[in-house]
Design a protein around this motif. Structure first.
Motif, short mmCIF file in Angstrom:
data_model
loop_
_atom_site.label_atom_id
_atom_site.label_comp_id
_atom_site.label_asym_id
_atom_site.label_seq_id
_atom_site.Cartn_x
_atom_site.Cartn_y
_atom_site.Cartn_z
N ASP A 162 -2.35 10.13 -0.18
CA ASP A 162 -1.15 10.33 -1.35
C ASP A 162 -1.73 10.38 -2.85
OD1 ASP A 162 0.35 10.13 0.91
OD2 ASP A 162 0.90 8.03 0.41
N ILE A 163 -2.82 9.63 -2.93
CA ILE A 163 -3.19 9.58 -4.65
C ILE A 163 -4.03 10.95 -4.64
CG2 ILE A 163 -5.20 8.33 -6.09
CD1 ILE A 163 -4.34 5.79 -4.65
N ALA A 206 2.24 6.59 -6.84
CA ALA A 206 1.26 7.90 -7.19
C ALA A 206 2.12 9.37 -7.33
CB ALA A 206 0.14 7.98 -6.25
N TYR A 207 3.02 9.35 -6.18
CA TYR A 207 3.72 10.65 -5.96
C TYR A 207 4.83 10.69 -7.36
CZ TYR A 207 5.55 14.81 -3.82
OH TYR A 207 6.07 16.11 -3.63
N LEU A 239 0.86 -1.14 -0.14
CA LEU A 239 -0.11 -0.23 0.02
C LEU A 239 1.06 1.36 0.03
CD1 LEU A 239 -2.82 -0.97 2.43
CD2 LEU A 239 -3.15 -0.32 0.31
N GLU A 240 1.86 1.08 0.63
CA GLU A 240 2.71 2.44 0.73
C GLU A 240 3.36 2.53 -0.57
OE1 GLU A 240 5.47 1.70 3.90
OE2 GLU A 240 4.28 2.27 5.30
N GLY A 241 3.93 1.43 -1.36
CA GLY A 241 4.34 1.46 -2.54
C GLY A 241 3.31 2.14 -3.58
N ASP A 261 0.07 11.41 -14.15
CA ASP A 261 -0.14 10.24 -14.98
C ASP A 261 -0.49 9.05 -14.09
OD1 ASP A 261 1.15 11.66 -17.05
OD2 ASP A 261 3.24 10.62 -16.88
N PHE A 262 -0.48 9.34 -12.81
CA PHE A 262 -1.20 7.96 -12.07
C PHE A 262 -2.72 8.01 -12.29
CE2 PHE A 262 -2.27 5.96 -8.23
CZ PHE A 262 -1.64 4.87 -8.19
#
Length: 1088
Positions: free
Chosen positions: A677-678, A638-639, A631-633, A644-645
């Motif tokens: 983060d997203i 995303a960052y 999940l952290e990945g 583009d994410f």
């Protein structure tokens, strides 16, 4: 030679020859007939087809031994006729099929006849020509259940020839004929595309042959390489086309659970296969074994066309059978990955087409002169790094990693010289994997649960510049210094920034798949590689270095995400399911079964206790950390990708929402942080904005997955998280999905009710929050304040005013009248006078006064949910009953403003609610009493008689029975369920009595049951709750309440105002010091 175009001319020429062949079956007569046939046009042959076929078929049917040369000539002649004509009758097609197949069968030995290769080849070609000559849809009518034995014989015959024959020509012909029989021929004569029903019928028919076809073809495929690549290619094609047709997910989802009765004879019916779930599971497991064997052999086949066909096999099976062959997904994907770098460019191109996220690797080769010394040093360090990481202390590790980081910074793009060495790459990766091993023995990770559903609403505090940098604190086996972890992250980021990213990702993904032991460390490294490749927080000493192309970076991220969110890596065991343990616990303590039992229960056994970390706990901890790292990945990806994410949201947001609803606290927190983060990366203002903007495909995914709930059991969590993190704008979008949830609940109520009830709770909680009845709440608040003030001021005002004889007379008249009303002694005339119906006012603009307006969407949803709650109230699982009671409570709140809808549902729910109140476990009784209080506050008049008849006697009796127990109990008693039950009942009885406006007799029952709790011997909290009951009774009937209290303890003596009046003797006057004195005095003070 002249050509005969008309049937008449052709008949005149062919008749003598046919008659001669019928009389005398010789090779010469057959060849003579074939010679004459060549002079006849196709149209004339079509007209005379059956006439010409008669002598040929007669020859084949003639009993007794026949020469092989004669049979071969007849078959070749028959093949010539069929190649020039069309078979338009189903019966003729089936008969010819049987006659040709019998040519290669020996009845005496019951095995394929030992005939010449020429005859075998002729029969095979005849069968192929026959199937191609079928006219139009006649070919589909051929495949009916009755043909199953004959078709099975032909299939087994062809498979035997393909496996056992030495002739390459016969093998290839048999395989091609098998393709034709299984409708896989790619020629133009192949029948039209099939509709769904035809596919299902053919799939059911061909399923009988699947074991034989798959096992035989596997033996052919894994046979000697010398047999030739074309045979292996054809076998592979038949294998995956047959498997993907029979095991296609689109077909299997339409298969009914119960096999329909077939109108065929019993022996044929026994051969039919019903493709139900168990059959699919067993067949999928067996096919997985065969697929693994095929992959092991074909992936190293020397011919590139065979390996290319393996890529086609993987693509076809993954696209069409991803669910039915879920166990094979891992080996199939592994095969694709293994062929990405195949020596054949054709194979490579096809792999890149199938796995779109792979691109051609570009090795950056710099100036070797500049990197000689540094490269040699890095070689040496990489060689010794695994030993150093296990033998040094924290300071030594810090020094070694600092040196490694320096080498990487100086070498820059030239570190690829080291990475291109397989041995050094393995040593470097081994060192990183070893040092990053986590300590997973902490039991608190498993223990901490997300009980409060509102936790998801809290947005994590994230930095505006580096939201991804807030990584969950973790503990490692081989170091404790946090600086070492920061160095390791920088090392991985530099490798991603300067190194060959495709090579590195491929290498660590192999480690990720290789073992569970490496998986968490490999995931951490992969996360940092991508972060570094994006150039985030990397100190670049080489300005001319070209960063990774954003599109290539997105492709790499996509491949990693696919692995992260795959079935085997995303849905790991993180907790022991304990939903049924609560029920078992209650069965072990019968004293806690119901409110009426009255058993003394001062001690409750702890629900679950762990003495020390077990292997199961460590495994669950490991799974929890793996999910959190993945999940952290996703947050880091995303960052790294930024806007583009957004292109990956459709594949990532849904699984992240699943984990945001996980019951494990750590997973839920990390998933929520990932969603933030997203939001930062994709430009969303908040979680609510993120969910609302992407709700269309989220809802679509939920709807699709609900149809396959067994494969997607976590689907309800997604809807639950959406509801808790959105607003009323989401309601119209999820309306259909809510109906799907209710329909699925109706279907799986006995298996998956718990997860669905959680979703319904989230839905009703959201409806109550989104559509609050503010006007009603304000009215009730003002009314309660007004009533409180009036009751408190009523008695002083009465005492201050002087009472006249007229007042006393009017009081007695009113009292007698109310007593008659209470006893039911009221005439119809009085009722008509008192209750004059007021005609309803019709507005001038209302053209249809009798038509009710449509119900709001939230009201309709609440009604549908309450319908299900009524049925689920009697579920055998205690946890489900508790959740259903919570949902029912919210339903009453939401439906409060629509009494016409609420009251009928409340009437239906009442019997089950009474059962929960009187004959259920204490936890259920507590929840049920909460629902009862809500019902009382929302529909008081409707509930009055039911409450007094069904509930009040048992509640009062339970309070009386438990009072002596609580009076004798010690301080531990306040932690028992029995105490909590007493407290809840006492706290709720007062508002219920006031809201329901109970009569004098029922109020006396309540007062009598609660009087004993005014004793100083009772626990303090129970005394306070009992006082609250009498405070509410004062508002309903202050005189009776005053009299009851005075009877219990009278602080003053009442003297008659005149000597002629007798003195009033109160029982409480003789009790100067008793346990009730303190509480009675406080209540009398409130009453004055």
């Amino acid at each position: 030679m002249a050509v005969f175009d008309t049937p008449e001319e052709a008949f005149g020429v062919l008749r003598p020859v046919c008659v001669q062949l019928t009389k005398t079956q010789t090779v010469e007569n057959v060849e003579h007939l074939q010679t004459r046939l060549q002079a006849v046009s196709d149209s004339a042959l079509q007209e005379l087809q059956q006439y010409i076929l008669f002598p040929l078929r007669f020859t084949l049917k003639t009993p007794g031994p026949k020469r092989e040369r004669l049979i071969q000539s007849v078959v070749e002649c028959l093949t010539f006729v069929l190649s020039s004509t069309c078979v338009k009758e189903q019966e003729l097609l089936q008969e010819l099929f049987s006659e040709l197949s019998a040519c290669l069968y020996s009845p005496s030995s019951q095995k394929p006849a030992a005939v010449s290769e020429e005859l075998k080849l002729a029969v095979i070609q005849g069968l192929s020509t026959l199937m191609h000559s079928a006219y139009g849809d006649i070919i589909l009518t051929f495949y009916e259940p009755s043909i199953l034995p004959r078709l099975g014989f032909a299939v087994s015959l062809l498979l035997g020839l393909a496996e056992q024959e030495k002739s390459k020509q016969i093998k290839i012909a048999a395989l091609k004929c098998l393709q034709v029989l299984l409708l896989q021929c790619e020629c133009q004569d192949h029948p039209r595309s099939l509709d769904e029903l035809e596919q299902k019928q053919l799939g059911d028919l061909f399923a009988s042959f699947l074991p034989g076809i798959s096992t035989t073809l596997t033996r052919v495929i894994t046979g000697d390489f010398k047999q030739g690549h074309s045979i292996v290619v054809s076998s592979l094609k038949i294998f995956y086309k047959t498997v993907s047709f029979i095991m296609a997910d689109e077909q299997l989802k339409r298969i009914s659970k119960v096999q329909a009765k077939s109108a065929v004879e019993h022996r044929v019916a026994e051969l039919m296969v019903h493709r139900e779930a168990d059959w699919v599971k067993n067949t999928g497991d067996k096919l997985t074994i065969l697929i693994k064997k095929i992959i092991e052999c074909v992936s190293v086949h020397p011919h590139w066309k065979v390996r290319l066909e393996l890529v086609e096999l993987v693509e076809d099976l993954l696209l069409k059978c991803s669910q039915s062959l879920v166990e094979s997904a891992g080996p199939l994907l592994k095969a694709l990955v293994g062929l990405v770098n195949d020596e054949s460019p054709e194979v490579q191109a096809q792999c890149n087409k199938v796995l779109r996220h792979f691109a051609d690797q570009k090795v950056v080769v710099g100036n070797k002169a500049l990197a000689d010394i540094l490269s040699e040093s890095l070689h040496s360090l990489a060689t010794s790094l695994p030993r150093l990481m296990t033998s040094q202390d924290d300071q030594g590790k810090f020094s070694t990693l600092s040196l490694l980081l320096g080498y990487l910074k100086l070498l820059g793009p030239k570190i690829n010289f080291v990475l291109n060495s397989v041995a050094h790459l393995q040593r470097l990766s081994k060192a990183l994997i070893q040092v990053l091993e986590l300590d997973v023995a902490d039991i608190k990770i498993v223990e901490e649960r997300r009980w409060n559903s509102d936790d998801l609403n809290a947005s994590p505090k994230t930095s505006a510049t580096q939201p991804w940098n807030h990584i969950q604190r973790r503990y490692f086996r081989f170091f404790t210094d946090e600086r070492i972890f920061m160095l390791l992250r920088q090392v991985c980021q530099l490798l991603g920034y300067y190194g060959n990213l495709y090579l590195l990702v491929d290498h660590f993904m192999e480690l990720y798949r290789q073992s569970v032991v490496y998986r968490k460390q490999a995931a951490m490294i992969l996360n940092e590689l991508v972060t570094g490749a994006a150039g985030l927080e990397v100190e670049d000493l080489h300005e001319k270095h070209i960063k990774t192309n954003p599109e290539e970076l997105r492709e790499i991220v996509t491949s990693i995400l696919e692995e992260y969110t795959s079935q085997e890596n995303w849905y790991l065991v993180t907790c022991i399911e304990t939903e049924e343990m609560g029920e078992e616990l209650m069965m072990e303590h019968p004293g806690l079964q119901a409110i009426t039992s009255g058993e003394h229960t001062s001690q409750v056994t702890s629900f679950l206790a762990f003495s020390k970390p077990s292997p199961i706990v460590c495994s669950m901890n490991s799974n929890i950390w793996q999910i959190c790292i993945q999940l952290e990945g996703i947050g880091q990806f995303a960052y790294a990708l930024g806007k583009d994410f957004c292109l990956l949201l459709m594949s990532t947001l849904y699984p992240v929402l699943e984990k945001a609803g996980d019951q494990t606290l750590l997973i839920s927190q990390v998933a929520t942080s990932t969603m933030m983060d997203i939001c930062h990366a994709c430009g969303y203002d908040s979680l609510q904005h993120l969910i609302n903007q992407n709700s269309d495909y989220l809802v679509n995914g939920i709807s699709l997955n609900l149809r396959h709930l067994a494969l997607h059991p976590h689907t309800p969590k997604v809807l639950e998280v959406m509801l808790r993190n959105s607003d009323a704008n989401l309601l119209p979008l999820v309306a259909d999905v809510v109906q799907d949830v209710l329909a699925t609940l109706d279907q799986f109520y006995d298996k998956r009710a718990a997860s669905f009830v959680s979703v319904l709770h989230a839905l009703l909680a959201a409806l109550a929050q989104w559509f609050p009845d503010t006007g009603n709440l304000r009215h009730l608040h003002e009314q309660s304040l007004g009533e409180e003030g009036s009751h408190l001021n009523q008695r002083p005002a009465t005492l201050e005013n002087s009472t006249t004889a007229e007042d006393i007379e009017q009081f007695l008249l009113n009292y007698l009248k109310e007593k008659d009303v209470a006893d039911g002694n009221v005439s119809d005339f009085d009722n008509e006078e008192e209750e004059q119906p007021v005609p309803p006012k019709v507005e001038e603009n209302d053209t249809h006064p009798d038509v009710e307006p449509p119900l709001p969407l939230q009201i309709q949803m609440a009604m549908d949910v309450m319908e299900r709650c009524i049925h689920l109230l009697s579920d055998k699982n205690l946890q489900i009953r508790l959740k259903v009671l919570d949902v029912l409570d919210l339903c009453v709140v939401v439906l409060h403003s629509h009494k016409n809808q609420l009251l009928p549902l409340a009437h239906r729910a009442w019997p089950s609610l009474v059962h929960r109140l009187t004959r259920d476990a204490p936890l259920a009784v507590l929840r049920a009493f909460k629902v009862l209080r809500t019902l009382g506050s929302k529909c008081g008049d409707f509930l009055r008689s039911r409450f007094c008849k069904d509930v009040l006697p048992k509640l009062a009796g339970s309070l009386v029975t438990q009072a002596p127990i609580s009076a004798r109990a010690g301080p531990v008693y306040s932690h028992t369920l029995a105490f909590k039950l007493q407290l809840a009942v006492l706290q709720g009885l007062g508002p219920l009595c006031e809201r329901l406006d109970l009569g004098e007799g029922d109020l006396n029952k309540v007062a009598d049951a609660c009087l004993i709790y005014l004793s100083a011997k009772q626990p303090v909290k129970l005394q306070e709750a009992a006082r609250s009951v009498f405070l509410h009774l004062m508002k309903v009937d202050p005189d009776s309440t005053w009299f009851l209290l005075i009877e219990l303890y009278c602080p003053t003596q009442f003297t008659p105002p005149h000597p002629s009046l007798h003195p009033v003797q109160l029982r409480g006057a003789s009790r100067q010091q008793n346990p009730y004195m303190a509480n009675v005095l406080r209540l009398l003070k409130e009453l004055q």
